[in-house]
Design a protein around this motif. Structure first.
Motif, PDB file in Angstrom:
ATOM      1  N   LEU A  67      65.993  49.351   4.002  1.00 61.01           N
ATOM      2  CA  LEU A  67      66.940  50.325   4.554  1.00 61.01           C
ATOM      3  C   LEU A  67      66.224  51.409   5.366  1.00 61.01           C
ATOM      4  CD1 LEU A  67      69.392  50.910   1.536  1.00 61.01           C
ATOM      5  CD2 LEU A  67      69.867  49.656   3.636  1.00 61.01           C
ATOM      6  N   PHE A  68      65.026  51.762   4.911  1.00 59.42           N
ATOM      7  CA  PHE A  68      64.320  52.872   5.557  1.00 59.42           C
ATOM      8  C   PHE A  68      63.395  52.438   6.691  1.00 59.42           C
ATOM      9  CE2 PHE A  68      65.465  54.987   1.554  1.00 59.42           C
ATOM     10  CZ  PHE A  68      65.964  56.186   2.058  1.00 59.42           C
ATOM     11  N   LEU A  69      62.979  51.174   6.696  1.00 60.54           N
ATOM     12  CA  LEU A  69      62.049  50.711   7.733  1.00 60.54           C
ATOM     13  C   LEU A  69      62.598  50.900   9.150  1.00 60.54           C
ATOM     14  CD1 LEU A  69      60.443  47.501   6.160  1.00 60.54           C
ATOM     15  CD2 LEU A  69      59.288  49.628   6.793  1.00 60.54           C
ATOM     16  N   ALA A  73      61.011  53.418  11.958  1.00 61.63           N
ATOM     17  CA  ALA A  73      60.552  52.894  13.252  1.00 61.63           C
ATOM     18  C   ALA A  73      61.178  53.681  14.410  1.00 61.63           C
ATOM     19  CB  ALA A  73      60.908  51.415  13.363  1.00 61.63           C
ATOM     20  N   LYS A  74      62.467  53.989  14.305  1.00 64.48           N
ATOM     21  CA  LYS A  74      63.148  54.739  15.370  1.00 64.48           C
ATOM     22  C   LYS A  74      62.602  56.156  15.489  1.00 64.48           C
ATOM     23  CE  LYS A  74      67.537  52.201  15.382  1.00 64.48           C
ATOM     24  NZ  LYS A  74      68.995  52.254  15.144  1.00 64.48           N
ATOM     25  N   LEU A  75      62.275  56.769  14.359  1.00 65.90           N
ATOM     26  CA  LEU A  75      61.698  58.123  14.396  1.00 65.90           C
ATOM     27  C   LEU A  75      60.346  58.113  15.088  1.00 65.90           C
ATOM     28  CD1 LEU A  75      62.623  59.419  10.809  1.00 65.90           C
ATOM     29  CD2 LEU A  75      63.522  60.265  12.983  1.00 65.90           C
ATOM     30  N   PRO A  80      66.946  57.896  19.268  1.00 65.49           N
ATOM     31  CA  PRO A  80      67.979  58.656  18.556  1.00 65.49           C
ATOM     32  C   PRO A  80      68.585  57.832  17.412  1.00 65.49           C
ATOM     33  CG  PRO A  80      68.301  58.811  20.922  1.00 65.49           C
ATOM     34  CD  PRO A  80      67.240  57.781  20.712  1.00 65.49           C
ATOM     35  N   LEU A  81      68.782  58.488  16.284  1.00 63.79           N
ATOM     36  CA  LEU A  81      69.369  57.818  15.128  1.00 63.79           C
ATOM     37  C   LEU A  81      70.886  57.770  15.249  1.00 63.79           C
ATOM     38  CD1 LEU A  81      67.279  59.382  12.207  1.00 63.79           C
ATOM     39  CD2 LEU A  81      67.077  57.075  13.130  1.00 63.79           C
TER      40      LEU A  81
END
Length: 268
Positions: A67-69, A73-75, A80-81
């Motif tokens: 869920l966090f990967l 990666a986007k950060l 943008p999330l």
């Protein structure tokens, strides 16, 4: 003559009193011994239970990581999330942590010990028990079926009933693994028969190859089970027959063994 008879009678009365006291002491000693064996069996299961926790939690932990990967990666890539994606992941995370918390509750409740007899639904207790040991079953690709034809309310020590199930299911699991059975399965069935509620646990592990079959219920008998204490099935029979006024029996079918727990309606 009369005095002699009186003396004999008084002597006999004194002997009876002493005998009663000795019987009381022996009954107390046997109860303490049964209690100690019960605790030993429960502690013997502890190591296996801890292994099951690791199996139970491995998949949820991998799901949490997955869920966090993408977010991480986007950060790192300054992408943008998406708010909707984050909220969905948070909801999934809450579901996973709730499942992990429930698993811990099941383990704690099992090892807490029964203080008094209570009402409990048979199916709910079976599901709770399966949740404790399901990790080891899944890890070894053993198919588990539960067939319910009756879901009665029992009055008794629910953790003792769970311990009986765990002992029998773990025994079946170990045999299936040791014998490297192809397409292994364990089937639990609940149904009503005459004035009794029946729970059966069946496997396709090839059956019990000793005579008489009842020998497997003897204390410290470890039939083909590596590192076993030999107390599991002995304690299971003790619990069912002494604490539940029922009967625990075993038989061989064409593909494997079947254990039958019979509990009379007057316990329901």
């Amino acid at each position: 003559m009369r005095q002699t008879r009186l003396d004999d009678f008084l002597q006999l009365e004194e002997y009876n009193k002493e005998l009663k006291e000795e019987i009381k002491k022996e009954v107390k000693k046997n109860r303490e011994k049964d209690k100690l064996l019960f605790q030993q069996n429960k502690m013997a299961a502890l190591g296996e239970m801890l292994g099951n926790i690791s199996h139970q939690w491995r998949q949820p932990l991998m799901e949490i990581s997955s869920l966090f990967l993408p977010i991480e990666a986007k950060l790192h890539m300054n992408i943008p999330l998406d708010e909707k994606e984050v909220l969905e992941n948070i909801n999934k995370l809450n579901d996973i942590t709730k499942y992990m918390s429930n698993t811990i509750d099941d383990f704690i409740n099992f090892f807490a010990g029964d203080k008094e007899k209570i009402e409990f639904k048979l199916l709910e207790q079976i599901n709770s028990t399966i949740n404790i040991i399901n990790g080891g079953i899944k890890a070894n690709n053993i198919k588990l079926d539960i067939i319910i034809k009756k879901n009665p309310t029992l009055i008794g020590y629910k953790n003792e009933y769970s311990q009986v199930l765990i002992n029998i299911i773990n025994n079946a699991k170990d045999i299936l693994i040791q014998r490297k059975i192809k397409d292994p399965y364990i089937k639990i069935s609940i149904y009503e028969e005459n004035e009794n509620i029946i729970t059966t646990i069946e496997d396709n592990g090839g059956g019990i190859k000793i005579e008489p079959l009842e020998k497997i219920f003897e204390p410290f008998f470890t039939y083909q089970k590596l590192n076993g204490s030999g107390l599991g099935l002995f304690m299971s029979k003790l619990i069912v027959e002494n604490n539940m006024n029922g009967k625990l029996s075993v038989d061989n079918l064409s593909l494997g063994a079947i254990f039958k727990i019979t509990i009379p309606h007057n316990q329901i």
